[in-house]
Motif scaffolding. Structure first.
Motif, mmCIF file in Angstrom:
data_model
loop_
_atom_site.group_PDB
_atom_site.id
_atom_site.type_symbol
_atom_site.label_atom_id
_atom_site.label_comp_id
_atom_site.label_asym_id
_atom_site.label_seq_id
_atom_site.Cartn_x
_atom_site.Cartn_y
_atom_site.Cartn_z
ATOM 1 N N LYS A 109 0.567 -1.613 -0.027
ATOM 2 C CA LYS A 109 -0.298 -0.166 0.060
ATOM 3 C C LYS A 109 0.673 1.620 -0.132
ATOM 4 O O LYS A 109 0.601 2.195 -0.579
ATOM 5 N N ASP A 122 -4.829 3.868 -6.321
ATOM 6 C CA ASP A 122 -5.891 3.010 -5.543
ATOM 7 C C ASP A 122 -5.427 2.037 -6.516
ATOM 8 O O ASP A 122 -6.396 1.062 -7.493
ATOM 9 N N ASN A 123 -4.877 1.164 -6.324
ATOM 10 C CA ASN A 123 -5.089 -0.795 -7.355
ATOM 11 C C ASN A 123 -5.307 -1.790 -6.446
ATOM 12 O O ASN A 123 -5.406 -1.548 -5.277
ATOM 13 N N TRP A 124 -5.280 -2.418 -6.622
ATOM 14 C CA TRP A 124 -5.773 -4.158 -6.579
ATOM 15 C C TRP A 124 -4.811 -4.398 -5.639
ATOM 16 O O TRP A 124 -5.270 -5.322 -4.178
ATOM 17 N N ARG A 127 -4.681 -2.554 -2.229
ATOM 18 C CA ARG A 127 -5.891 -3.182 -1.178
ATOM 19 C C ARG A 127 -5.788 -4.641 -0.685
ATOM 20 O O ARG A 127 -6.278 -3.916 0.437
ATOM 21 N N HIS A 128 -5.760 -5.405 -1.260
ATOM 22 C CA HIS A 128 -5.294 -6.864 -1.421
ATOM 23 C C HIS A 128 -3.925 -6.577 0.156
ATOM 24 O O HIS A 128 -4.092 -7.753 1.124
ATOM 25 N N THR A 131 -5.816 -6.128 3.275
ATOM 26 C CA THR A 131 -5.767 -7.261 3.695
ATOM 27 C C THR A 131 -5.598 -8.355 4.444
ATOM 28 O O THR A 131 -6.409 -8.527 5.180
#
Length: 217
Positions: A109, A122-124, A127-128, A131
């Protein structure tokens, strides 16, 4: 005398060196200026990442590997339980979780939000990463419900590893820790060796001071 190259994750190593009372020289590495402009450092670590440690003829990279080396080569130390001690298993788990399960996912991030072009932040992957961080963080929270430190009743090098990751998440990732985690970080970072390491790591100290009031750790 040992030479520690770079701050960042090198703060873990500096903190451990201070806890163990081992003499060392801290040699700054300016990652933002580009390591390609630092041939001395590239001769130590041609991969160009920090930290690196030079101890006589030995050269090591990767902060957790350096910590394990220092404990094995320059110990014994109460910062690492004996392998036969019941606290060894959680010690080993959280020593490595601090990087592999916490700091590295959060780095996904941080690097996106700081270095990526604005339309790619703001990419996958970013975000992953958060998580993953939050999932692994449940292990830390569960352990703190059982004991004040990662290996049990006593502070160990595993707490250095995890504390760095939590502070990195707050300072660089803007992450809001729970009250339990904030109390844990306050407890570990109150140690005199932590304060000495922060005084030695002047770039880190300046960055932390610049963040005062921005994120509540």
């Amino acid at each position: 005398m040992m030479t520690l190259y770079g701050e960042g994750r090198g703060f873990r190593v500096a903190w451990l060196l201070e806890e163990m009372g081992l003499p060392y020289r801290l040699r700054p590495v300016d990652m933002l200026a580009g390591v390609e402009n630092d041939p001395e450092f590239l001769a130590i670590n041609p991969a160009g990442f920090i930290p690196a440690l030079v101890d006589g003829d030995d050269i090591l990279v990767e902060s957790i590997a350096i910590m394990e080396y220092l404990i094995a080569r320059h110990g014994p130390t109460p910062l690492a339980p004996d392998p036969q001690d019941p606290s060894f298993a959680p010690y080993q788990q959280f020593l490595h979780l601090g990087e592999a399960g916490l700091a590295m996912p959060m780095f996904m991030k941080v690097v996106s939000h700081i270095l990526a072009p604005e339309d790619e932040r703001d990419n996958w992957g970013a975000r992953h990463g958060v998580t993953m961080f939050e999932g692994r963080l449940q292990l830390v929270t569960r352990q703190l419900a059982r004991a004040p430190y990662m290996a049990g009743a006593h502070f160990t090098a595993a707490d250095i590893s995890v504390t760095y990751a939590l502070e990195f998440a707050v300072r660089a990732g803007g992450y809001r820790l729970s009250e339990v985690l904030r109390e844990y970080v306050a407890r570990t970072s109150a140690r005199e060796a932590y304060k000495r390491a922060m005084d030695r790591c002047t770039a880190t100290k300046e960055w932390v001071e610049s963040m005062t009031g921005v994120n509540d750790a």
